[in-house]
Design a protein around this motif. Structure first.
Motif, PDB file in Angstrom:
ATOM      1  N   ILE A  47       0.834  -1.209   0.000  1.00  9.76           N
ATOM      2  CA  ILE A  47       0.000   0.000   0.000  1.00  9.76           C
ATOM      3  C   ILE A  47       0.867   1.257   0.000  1.00  9.76           C
ATOM      4  O   ILE A  47       0.612   2.209  -0.753  1.00  9.76           O
ATOM      5  N   VAL A  48       1.917   1.256   0.833  1.00 10.19           N
ATOM      6  CA  VAL A  48       2.786   2.425   0.936  1.00 10.19           C
ATOM      7  C   VAL A  48       3.518   2.694  -0.377  1.00 10.19           C
ATOM      8  O   VAL A  48       3.667   3.843  -0.801  1.00 10.19           O
ATOM      9  N   ILE A  49       3.968   1.641  -1.042  1.00  6.97           N
ATOM     10  CA  ILE A  49       4.654   1.823  -2.325  1.00  6.97           C
ATOM     11  C   ILE A  49       3.728   2.500  -3.329  1.00  6.97           C
ATOM     12  O   ILE A  49       4.128   3.428  -4.049  1.00  6.97           O
TER      13      ILE A  49
ATOM     14  N   GLY B 219      10.252  11.972 -10.801  1.00  7.04           N
ATOM     15  CA  GLY B 219      11.153  10.915 -10.374  1.00  7.04           C
ATOM     16  C   GLY B 219      12.393  11.451  -9.703  1.00  7.04           C
ATOM     17  O   GLY B 219      12.685  12.657  -9.781  1.00  7.04           O
ATOM     18  N   PRO B 220      13.155  10.616  -9.031  1.00  6.41           N
ATOM     19  CA  PRO B 220      12.871   9.182  -8.851  1.00  6.41           C
ATOM     20  C   PRO B 220      11.806   8.918  -7.793  1.00  6.41           C
ATOM     21  O   PRO B 220      11.562   9.762  -6.940  1.00  6.41           O
ATOM     22  N   GLY B 221      11.190   7.755  -7.897  1.00 12.36           N
ATOM     23  CA  GLY B 221      10.197   7.357  -6.915  1.00 12.36           C
ATOM     24  C   GLY B 221       8.777   7.703  -7.280  1.00 12.36           C
ATOM     25  O   GLY B 221       7.901   7.697  -6.418  1.00 12.36           O
TER      26      GLY B 221
ATOM     27  N   LEU C 126      12.568   3.982  -0.253  1.00 10.91           N
ATOM     28  CA  LEU C 126      11.373   4.702   0.176  1.00 10.91           C
ATOM     29  C   LEU C 126      11.694   5.723   1.259  1.00 10.91           C
ATOM     30  O   LEU C 126      11.149   6.829   1.268  1.00 10.91           O
ATOM     31  N   LEU C 127      12.562   5.352   2.175  1.00 13.31           N
ATOM     32  CA  LEU C 127      12.885   6.245   3.288  1.00 13.31           C
ATOM     33  C   LEU C 127      13.899   7.303   2.877  1.00 13.31           C
ATOM     34  O   LEU C 127      13.896   8.414   3.423  1.00 13.31           O
TER      35      LEU C 127
ATOM     36  N   ASN D  41       6.012   6.245   5.692  1.00 10.98           N
ATOM     37  CA  ASN D  41       7.138   5.363   5.384  1.00 10.98           C
ATOM     38  C   ASN D  41       7.828   4.869   6.644  1.00 10.98           C
ATOM     39  O   ASN D  41       8.323   3.732   6.690  1.00 10.98           O
ATOM     40  N   THR D  42       7.862   5.696   7.665  1.00 13.30           N
ATOM     41  CA  THR D  42       8.443   5.263   8.941  1.00 13.30           C
ATOM     42  C   THR D  42       7.620   4.142   9.558  1.00 13.30           C
ATOM     43  O   THR D  42       8.165   3.158  10.071  1.00 13.30           O
TER      44      THR D  42
END
Length: 419
Positions: A165-167, A177-179, A265-266, A276-277
């Motif tokens: 879910i977080v992704i 980007g990135p991410g 992610l972090l 994310n934490t």
């Protein structure tokens, strides 16, 4: 192929269908998911997709073979017992070594994941620092029975669902980007080369390397006739999760994705840091949900090899022994208590060695590649099919193809992992 549904073992376990499904899914999911994007980066879209679905199908097939062989003979207690029946007593030391090597490698990877996740959350201390202190928390897990470990497995599955879910939330919340899923990073349709493809073999296969626990799961199932259905659902869930994480993570970070996508992610700016934490903290729980389940067959095999085969699965069992035996056979009682004490010590030592090995070999992707290429292929693919051929006297064309291709991948992937 005969199904395990036709088997009626003389003694059933205590775990329900749901508890066994939780344990099986938790054993598959959570170990290899973090390196799935890296596996796609090495293999490319086309080859990577083919590999992940092919491995899932074959691994599910061999898991059913193991369950059928185990449930057909009440004397079989472990994977090593299957090898002894198929290959003879002379092969037992080698089979036990390979079996223990795979389970020990999984334990090392779990400790590494635990330390790396805590280090990402609290970088003021090193990953090795958290691994060392984590030993105190990991030791009690190796004494819990499977029926209790099923509840800790729920936490592992929860962390996996949260990661997925977080992704998606991160990828959709960021426009550049990135991410970002709106601005995918450079990716490849084909593989990056011979060596990266070999590493990808191991990274993909490592996610389906739960066969060493099959004897424990099958024996502990209250209704073993449902094992095939259970394992089908387990592999379907695991394959879907692996594919989603691999696809999305590869799109978001491309060929520069890290060994563990959770680290990206972090470390990537622009995300909701609190979310994310939370995800990373749940990933810290994953090793605890899997460590005891993974180490139970490892400790059982070691205890049999060194003559400490009186079963202990929880602290309460240490106090359970019929008064009749202790009263009429004092020497037997003394010997039994000594074995129990040594069994406790053995489990503590194995846990400590897992932590020590993780500190010595901290690279997550290297351990995963070796685990998948050498241990997983040998234990989960080649071993069960050879055992089936020798015990049942039946070898299909599909078995021959899998043995041939699997042997090539073992050699190719293991060399690539070391390179």
């Amino acid at each position: 192929m005969r199904s395990s549904k036709s088997i009626r073992p003389s003694c059933n376990g205590q775990s329900t269908f749901g508890q066994t499904l939780f344990n099986s899914t938790a054993m598959l999911v959570g170990l290899g998911m973090l390196s799935e994007p890296l596996a796609f980066a090495y293999a490319g879209w086309i080859v990577g997709t083919f590999l992940i679905f092919s491995y899932a199908f074959v691994a599910c097939y061999t898991a059913k073979i193991l369950a059928r062989l185990i449930l057909a003979d009440p004397r079989i207690r472990s994977y090593s017992d299957i090898g002894r029946k198929a290959f003879g007593s002379r092969a037992t030391p080698m089979i036990s070594f390979l079996f223990c090597l795979e389970l020990f490698s999984v334990s090392v990877v779990l400790v590494t994941l635990f330390g790396d996740s805590l280090h990402s959350l609290m970088p003021q201390y090193s990953s090795n620092f958290y691994k060392a202190w984590g030993t105190i928390l990991l030791i009690p897990m190796v004494f819990l029975p499977l029926s209790l470990l099923s509840y800790t497995s729920i936490l592992g599955i929860l962390s996996t669902i949260t990661l997925v879910i977080v992704i998606f939330i991160d990828g959709l919340s960021k426009k550049e980007g990135p991410g970002s899923l709106f601005s995918p990073q450079p990716t490849n349709l084909s593989t990056q080369g011979v060596v990266p493809l070999g590493v990808a073999f191991g990274l993909f296969m490592a996610g389906f390397s739960g066969h060493a626990v099959i004897p424990s799961l099958a024996r502990d199932m209250a209704d073993p006739s449902q094992f095939d259905t259970m394992v089908n659902w387990s592999f379907i869930i695991a394959t879907c999760i692996y594919t989603i994480i691999g696809y999305v993570g590869y799109l978001m970070f491309g060929n520069n994705v890290s060994d563990e996508v959770s680290i990206d992610l972090l470390a990537t700016p622009g995300y909701n840091s609190s979310l994310n934490t939370l995800c990373l903290w749940l990933l810290v729980v994953t090793p605890f949900s899997k460590f005891g389940l993974n180490n139970q067959p490892l400790n059982a095999t070691i205890e049999i090899l060194i003559g400490l085969d009186s079963p202990i699965t929880s602290p309460e069992h240490l106090a359970e022994e019929p008064d009749r035996l202790s009263g009429t056979i004092p020497k037997y009682s003394t010997l039994l208590h000594r074995k129990r004490l040594l069994s406790v010590l053995q489990r503590i030592v194995v846990t400590s060695l897992s932590v020590t090995a993780s500190i010595s070999i901290p690279n997550f992707s290297s351990m995963m590649a070796f685990l998948g290429s050498f241990s997983a292929f040998t234990i989960c693919i080649i071993g069960p099919i050879l055992a089936k051929v020798l015990i049942e006297g039946n070898c299909s064309r599909f078995d021959i193809v899998v043995l041939f291709v699997g042997s090539i991948m073992v050699i190719w992937g293991t060399i690539a992992a070391f390179i």
